[in-house]
Design an enzyme around this catalytic site. Structure first.
Site, PDB file in Angstrom:
ATOM      1  CE  LYS A  44      29.672 -17.676  12.516  1.00  0.00           C
ATOM      2  NZ  LYS A  44      28.442 -17.491  11.718  1.00  0.00           N
ATOM      3  CE  LYS A  46      31.529 -16.210   7.974  1.00  0.00           C
ATOM      4  NZ  LYS A  46      30.136 -16.590   7.657  1.00  0.00           N
TER       5      LYS A  46
END
Length: 136
Positions: A44, A46
């Protein structure tokens, strides 16, 4: 028994997380939480401060949570709803409409976020504070 299922990274566990989990648990009898793995977070884009194992342990310790499992990819949600016999899929309203396809498996609820706090905001404030301390 009414089962609620939710997902999140839950990094830098804070009062917003506690309040969300409390509201989610009030929707039913059992709250099951998928905590994003480090590998899924990387997909993602992240990066969490705490490892998956640490975050899962922190979330498990919350009195509103009955069980924690790893969230490894986007597509697992329908399977998880069926596996855990979830009656309600609930998540913060910053995801409004993104999981409406799950309505064919259970009720989908988007709850308002706790105002004035977010993990991103905490990380940004910490970075600013460190930068200010480092600047002569």
């Amino acid at each position: 028994m009414k089962t609620i299922i939710t997902y999140g990274t839950f990094d830098l566990f804070h009062i917003g997380h506690v309040r969300l989990l409390e509201r989610l648990s009030a929707l039913g009898d059992q709250l099951i939480v998928g905590v994003s793995t480090d590998e899924f977070n990387a997909m993602k884009g992240k990066m969490a401060f705490f490892s998956y194992r640490q975050r899962a342990e922190i979330v498990s310790a919350c009195r509103f949570v009955d069980a924690v499992f790893p969230e490894q990819h986007w597509q697992q949600k329908a399977r998880d709803i069926q596996t855990y016999h979830a009656d309600i899929f609930a998540i913060g309203d910053d995801w409004q409409g993104k999981f409406d396809d799950l309505k064919k498996y259970c009720q989908v609820v988007y709850l308002p976020r706790t105002e004035d706090i977010s993990t991103t905001e905490i990380k940004d404030n910490l970075a600013r504070n460190i930068q200010q301390l480092a600047t002569p």
